[in-house]
Every structure is written in C-alpha cells, then in structure tokens.
Write a protein that holds these residues in place. Structure first.
Motif, short mmCIF file in Angstrom:
data_model
loop_
_atom_site.label_atom_id
_atom_site.label_comp_id
_atom_site.label_asym_id
_atom_site.label_seq_id
_atom_site.Cartn_x
_atom_site.Cartn_y
_atom_site.Cartn_z
N PRO A 135 34.50 39.46 47.87
CA PRO A 135 35.95 39.07 47.68
C PRO A 135 36.15 37.71 46.89
N TYR A 136 35.37 36.78 47.43
CA TYR A 136 35.70 35.34 46.54
C TYR A 136 35.49 35.43 44.89
N LEU A 137 34.38 36.27 44.58
CA LEU A 137 34.11 36.42 43.40
C LEU A 137 35.18 37.30 42.42
N ARG A 138 35.51 38.21 43.19
CA ARG A 138 36.85 38.81 42.53
C ARG A 138 37.95 38.08 42.47
N ASN A 139 38.21 37.57 43.49
CA ASN A 139 39.57 36.63 43.32
C ASN A 139 39.38 35.70 42.33
N PHE A 140 38.28 35.11 42.26
CA PHE A 140 37.77 33.99 41.14
C PHE A 140 38.28 34.53 39.74
N TYR A 141 37.70 35.71 39.58
CA TYR A 141 37.93 36.05 38.13
C TYR A 141 39.54 36.76 37.75
N GLU A 142 40.05 37.32 38.73
CA GLU A 142 41.45 37.63 38.60
C GLU A 142 42.32 36.42 38.51
N LYS A 143 41.98 35.25 39.15
CA LYS A 143 42.63 34.07 39.06
C LYS A 143 42.44 33.58 37.54
N HIS A 144 41.45 33.76 36.78
CA HIS A 144 41.32 33.39 35.70
C HIS A 144 41.69 34.62 34.59
N ASN A 145 42.45 35.52 35.01
CA ASN A 145 43.56 36.86 34.05
C ASN A 145 42.08 37.37 33.71
N TYR A 146 41.32 37.88 34.33
CA TYR A 146 40.17 38.94 34.08
C TYR A 146 41.13 40.20 34.67
N ILE A 147 40.92 41.24 33.99
CA ILE A 147 41.16 42.72 34.33
C ILE A 147 40.25 43.63 35.00
N PHE A 148 40.36 44.00 36.33
CA PHE A 148 38.99 44.74 36.87
C PHE A 148 39.29 45.98 36.09
N ILE A 149 38.06 46.49 35.59
CA ILE A 149 37.94 47.80 35.23
C ILE A 149 37.92 48.84 36.06
N ASP A 150 38.49 49.58 36.23
CA ASP A 150 38.72 50.70 37.57
C ASP A 150 38.03 51.68 36.92
N LYS A 151 36.90 52.04 37.28
CA LYS A 151 36.10 53.42 36.83
C LYS A 151 35.32 53.76 37.89
N GLU A 152 34.57 54.60 38.04
CA GLU A 152 33.43 55.35 38.86
C GLU A 152 32.35 54.18 38.90
N TYR A 153 32.10 53.59 40.02
CA TYR A 153 31.05 52.82 40.27
C TYR A 153 30.10 53.62 41.36
N LYS A 154 28.70 53.34 41.12
CA LYS A 154 27.78 53.90 41.86
C LYS A 154 27.58 52.76 43.17
#
Length: 174
Positions: A135-154
């Motif tokens: 979570p803290y990594l995801r929040n960090f990148y989203e705070k810097h305007n990165y878009i999550f690439i929502d695809k199928e992950y293994k």
C-alpha cells in the motif's frame, strides 16, 4: 557505494552494489546518485543520499486493458501500435544513513527531471515504475500522478504504474 545502506529494501542495496556497474557497462541502464551538496577533498567524504536507475522499456498494451485506459495511456482510442516506448525507473532508493536529508518526493522529482531531459532528445510516452503490491508504494506513485495499469497480474507479479509525459511541454520548447 559501499557506504550505501538500505536495510528495508535489500534489493535496492543489492542492485547498487552488485549490478549497477554491469548495467552501466552493458548500456542497459544509467544510475544517478544524489549526493550531499558540499565540496569534497576525498571521494571517501561523498555522502550518497539516494540513487535512481533509469532505462528504456516497451510497454505492451494487453488485451485486458479497457479502451478508456488505452486512450489515457496511448492518446488514441484504437492505437495501431500496441507497444508504447517508456522510460523506466528501475530502482529508487534512499540511504538509511542519511534518510532525513532527502525525501522520497525529492528523489522521484530528480528522476523525473532527468527523464524530461531525455525526452527532449528521444521519444517516450511516459514513465513506468514496477512495484510490489504494498500500500505505501502504491500510494506513493499515485500521489505523483502515476496511473495504475489495471490488467491481469499473476501472483508475485510486480504492479505497473505509468505517468504520462506531456508532449506539449517538449513541443513548446522547440
């Protein structure tokens, strides 16, 4: 580099000490050091506050991505090309010994600045980061305007985030 320490993320420490030089020599990536802003008489006095590693990558637009997301990523609703040239921040780490001297925000902004210099010379649609599902990594990148690439992950895959670079900024400079 032997004075660099990142105990929390040992892969950051390992990459710098065991792989960064090989990647440099082979032309696979460039590693940039953020050092304390002082004049030094000896190299042993240089304090590495953090570092980042930049490379190029081709991001493949998978079939599992929605048309809305594809348009946001590529700029086209139905792109002919399913591969997007991007800059990759492969490593981003702070030295535990000097954690209070630089923030993660400052470190990523320095990486963004270097990438924008490169984008002026060569094409690149965005900046890609790949991170663990923490979570803290995801929040960090989203705070810097990165878009999550929502695809199928293994299971165990690194999550991908993309920050779209503004091509108008480069065109206006020309």
């Amino acid at each position: 580099m032997s004075n660099f320490l990142c105990e929390k993320k040992q892969d950051i420490d390992y990459f710098l000490k065991k792989q960064a030089i090989r990647y440099e020599i082979q032309g696979l990536a460039r590693t940039y050091f953020v050092i304390e802003d002082k004049t030094f008489d000896h190299i042993s006095e240089i304090k590495i506050l953090g570092y980042f590693t930049l490379s190029q990558k081709t991001l493949n637009i998978d079939k599992g991505i929605s048309k809305t997301k594809i348009k946001k990523l590529t700029g086209f609703s139905n792109p002919r090309e399913k591969n997007i040239p991007v800059f990759l921040i492969g490593q981003l780490g702070k030295n535990d010994k000097f954690r209070s001297k630089i923030s993660g925000d400052e470190l990523i902004e320095k990486a963004h600045f270097k990438i924008k210099e490169g984008q002026e010379k060569i094409a690149g649609r965005g900046i890609l980061v790949e991170c663990k599902n923490i979570p803290y990594l995801r929040n960090f990148y989203e705070k810097h305007n990165y878009i999550f690439i929502d695809k199928e992950y293994k299971k165990g895959d690194l999550l991908q985030y993309l920050k779209i670079l503004n091509p108008e900024d480069i065109i206006e400079k020309r």
